[in-house]
Motif scaffolding. Structure first.
Motif, short mmCIF file in Angstrom:
data_model
loop_
_atom_site.label_atom_id
_atom_site.label_comp_id
_atom_site.label_asym_id
_atom_site.label_seq_id
_atom_site.Cartn_x
_atom_site.Cartn_y
_atom_site.Cartn_z
N ILE A 89 5.07 -12.51 -3.96
CA ILE A 89 4.77 -12.06 -2.59
C ILE A 89 3.33 -11.57 -2.49
O ILE A 89 2.58 -11.95 -1.57
N ASN A 112 0.63 -14.40 -2.89
CA ASN A 112 0.61 -15.30 -1.73
C ASN A 112 0.03 -14.62 -0.50
O ASN A 112 -0.70 -15.25 0.28
N ILE A 113 0.32 -13.34 -0.30
CA ILE A 113 -0.27 -12.62 0.83
C ILE A 113 -1.78 -12.55 0.67
O ILE A 113 -2.54 -12.76 1.65
N GLU A 114 -2.24 -12.23 -0.52
CA GLU A 114 -3.69 -12.15 -0.74
C GLU A 114 -4.35 -13.52 -0.54
O GLU A 114 -5.46 -13.60 0.00
N LEU A 161 -1.12 -9.35 7.61
CA LEU A 161 -1.04 -9.60 6.17
C LEU A 161 -1.41 -8.35 5.37
O LEU A 161 -0.82 -8.08 4.32
N ALA A 173 1.61 -6.18 5.33
CA ALA A 173 2.62 -6.71 4.41
C ALA A 173 2.22 -6.44 2.96
O ALA A 173 3.07 -6.12 2.12
N LEU A 174 0.93 -6.57 2.67
CA LEU A 174 0.45 -6.31 1.31
C LEU A 174 0.63 -4.85 0.94
O LEU A 174 1.04 -4.51 -0.18
N SER A 195 4.20 -4.25 0.13
CA SER A 195 4.54 -4.83 -1.17
C SER A 195 4.05 -3.95 -2.31
O SER A 195 4.74 -3.78 -3.32
#
Length: 595
Positions: free
Chosen positions: A247, A250-252, A268, A271-272, A275
């Motif tokens: 996760i 992929n976000i980065e 994003l 979301a990061l 995470s």
């Protein structure tokens, strides 16, 4: 030890406790002597006719009879006194034994009234002996809980009266001052001198204070719960960290390619951040369960608290006010950023859930605190602290809830709305930082949590941001991991900065590819836990083919291998999952540069 006046335990066999008088002892003997003297006088009158002979013979005869009788009476008196003194010594001896016993002993009759006891003062009642004798025992043995009852105990006492069989139980009893004490109670029928039971009259109740033992048993259960958490955390950490790594990377990757879409980039970024919080949570659970020892470092916690409050604010209802009162900004403690973040997040989440109706206020403050031996806060040891306080205007807690608030898996929420881990996690983090935590709460008056963290005497400068990793010059990397999603995202991340990456999910196939051409790869990244062949075993086999090969070992559960074991196997570095793109590329650049 003073002798206490006692009622006879066995009235049909006990002595009166009074020394017999002279009249009581001599009267039967004197009557017999008088009778014999009268007979002797009559015989003397019949045998002599002259007055002179009468007066000479009668006293002699009477004296001859009196002397043996007096001697006999004296011997009976001495024997009686000896038996009486022996009985008194025996009673005194057993009375001393009774009063020397460590247990508190009560003698209870069929009316459940106290008839005797072995103490001058009963600790559970804080009353003198004279004030207790004759009172119903239910007035002394009061239940600890306000809604508690001792019906079970009374039933057991009645069973002892009926069955003549002893029994025992454990009871929490409330003292007059309000404190609670656990007692081990042993109920026994009174046994008389012939070995028979006098249960129809008395039952012996022996009480022993086991409050400390109960506390130690609670600590043992707490340790067992912590061990269960450690087993659970270790079982899920590897898989969970693999998913988080996929996760995060992929976000980065997506964030780097949407610079022209600010709204998407902001989403994003959020979301990061979430995470990374999940990553820190897993790491803290491993630390809390002693499966992953982390080294604390000097850390200014003020910016971490403010950043955490920003994230919390977005998740709180608008009707809940979030007030922050940061009184210090340069002081530091020995900790990890994730530990401070977890403390703030969990305490604030607990405060928000305690506010009924969704309307109230949460106050977070940070201030210096000096604790002395005479302080009103006995929790932390004397010293200098930073006190982090989280208070709320919620429904509060009663003392029973406060005692259990840090128990793992204890929650007052309905099923499905909480697992009871947040505050136990906070408690474990604070203890690992050599700090202390105190709770003050009352029903309908809110709650206040004070976290004391040892303060460093010298301020710490903020860390400079890490430079962006440089682009690679076509380095060839082999990534081996049994999780296909991890292989794909690592290939994409390293390929994005110029590395030539080959991925394998089977360690045996990776070993075969390397054997075919040992000079094909400049670096190998391998997972530790894989089927058929572990990362450590694969590394040893690869280094046998090419001793100068740099290898990076990745693991989602760091306790399985130490740095010393890795170095002995020839591994250059250990990389704990999940990692960010910056750390991944930095590890790769460093390993290739050293080679």
């Amino acid at each position: 030890m003073p002798e206490h006046p006692q009622t006879p335990l066995f009235p049909d066999k006990a002595t009166s406790g009074r020394r017999p008088s002279g009249k009581d002892r001599i009267t039967p003997v004197a009557a017999a002597a008088l009778l014999l003297q009268m007979i002797a006088l009559g015989l003397a009158l019949g045998m002599t006719g002259a007055g002179t002979a009468l007066w000479l013979s009668a006293p002699a005869i009477c004296l001859a009879i009196d002397i043996p009788l007096i001697l006999f009476a004296r011997r009976r008196q001495a024997a009686f006194l000896a038996r009486f003194e022996a009985l008194k010594r025996s009673e005194r001896h057993y009375r001393y034994l009774l009063h020397s016993m460590p247990d508190e002993i009560l003698l209870i009759d069929r009316d459940l009234r106290i008839r005797d006891m072995n103490r001058d003062r009963l600790t559970i009642a804080d009353q003198d002996r004279a004030d207790i004798i004759g009172r119903p025992c239910m007035e002394i043995l009061r239940p600890a809980a306000p809604d508690g009852n001792l019906g079970e105990l009374w039933a057991k006492i009645e069973r002892v009266f009926q069955s003549q069989s002893p029994c025992k139980c454990r009871q929490e009893i409330r003292a007059p001052q309000g404190e609670r004490a656990w007692k081990d109670l042993r109920l026994s029928p009174l046994i008389n001198g012939d070995g028979g039971a006098s249960g129809a009259h008395r039952v012996i109740l022996a009480m022993r204070d086991v409050t400390r033992e109960v506390s130690l048993e609670g600590q043992l259960r707490q340790a067992q719960k912590m061990e269960a958490i450690g087993t659970l955390a270790g079982g899920i950490a590897h898989d969970f960290n693999n998913h988080l790594m996929t996760i995060i990377l992929n976000i980065e990757y997506a964030a780097r390619h949407c610079e022209k879409m600010p709204a998407v980039a902001e989403s994003l970024h959020m979301a990061l951040t979430a995470s990374e919080r999940a990553r820190d949570l897993v790491d803290q659970i491993l630390t809390f369960s002693r499966k992953n020892e982390r080294v604390a470092r000097p850390l200014m916690i003020e910016p971490i608290i403010k950043e955490s409050l920003k994230m919390i604010r977005s998740s709180l209802p608008a009707t809940i006010e979030l007030d922050q009162q940061i009184m210090t900004e340069t002081d530091a403690v020995m900790a990890e950023p994730g530990q401070i973040q977890q403390i703030v997040i969990n305490l604030c989440a607990n405060a928000a859930q305690a506010i009924t109706g969704g309307k109230g206020r949460i106050t977070v403050s940070l201030a210096e605190e000096q604790v002395t031996s005479g302080s009103e806060t006995p929790g932390p040891a004397p010293g200098d602290y930073l006190r982090l306080t989280v208070s709320d205007t919620g429904r509060g807690m009663d003392p029973g809830l406060v005692r259990r608030i840090f128990d793992p898996f204890f929650t007052t929420k309905p099923p499905g709305q909480g697992v009871g881990m947040g505050l136990s996690l906070v408690h474990g983090i604070v203890r690992s930082l050599n700090g202390a935590i105190e709770v003050k709460s009352a029903p309908e008056k809110g709650s206040r949590f004070d976290v004391y963290l040892p303060r460093l005497k010298e301020p710490v400068r903020p860390e400079a941001p890490l430079p962006l990793p440089c682009r690679a010059n076509g380095g060839r990397v082999l990534i081996v991991d049994d999780e296909e999603t991890v292989v794909n995202v690592v290939m994409k991340t390293l390929g994005d900065v110029g590395y030539l990456v080959t991925g394998e999910t089977d360690p045996l196939r990776a070993l075969s590819a390397f054997k075919a051409d040992p000079l094909r790869f400049d670096l190998v990244i391998t997972d530790l836990t894989m089927p058929q062949l572990t990362g450590e075993e694969l590394s040893r086999k690869l280094l046998q083919l090419r001793p100068d090969l740099p290898i990076i070992l990745t693991t989602g559960y760091g306790e399985l291998i130490t740095n010393e074991q890795a170095r002995e196997a020839g591994i250059r570095a250990i990389m704990s999952k999940p990692v960010t793109a910056g750390k991944l590329i930095s590890h790769v650049n460093t390993a290739l540069a050293e080679n």
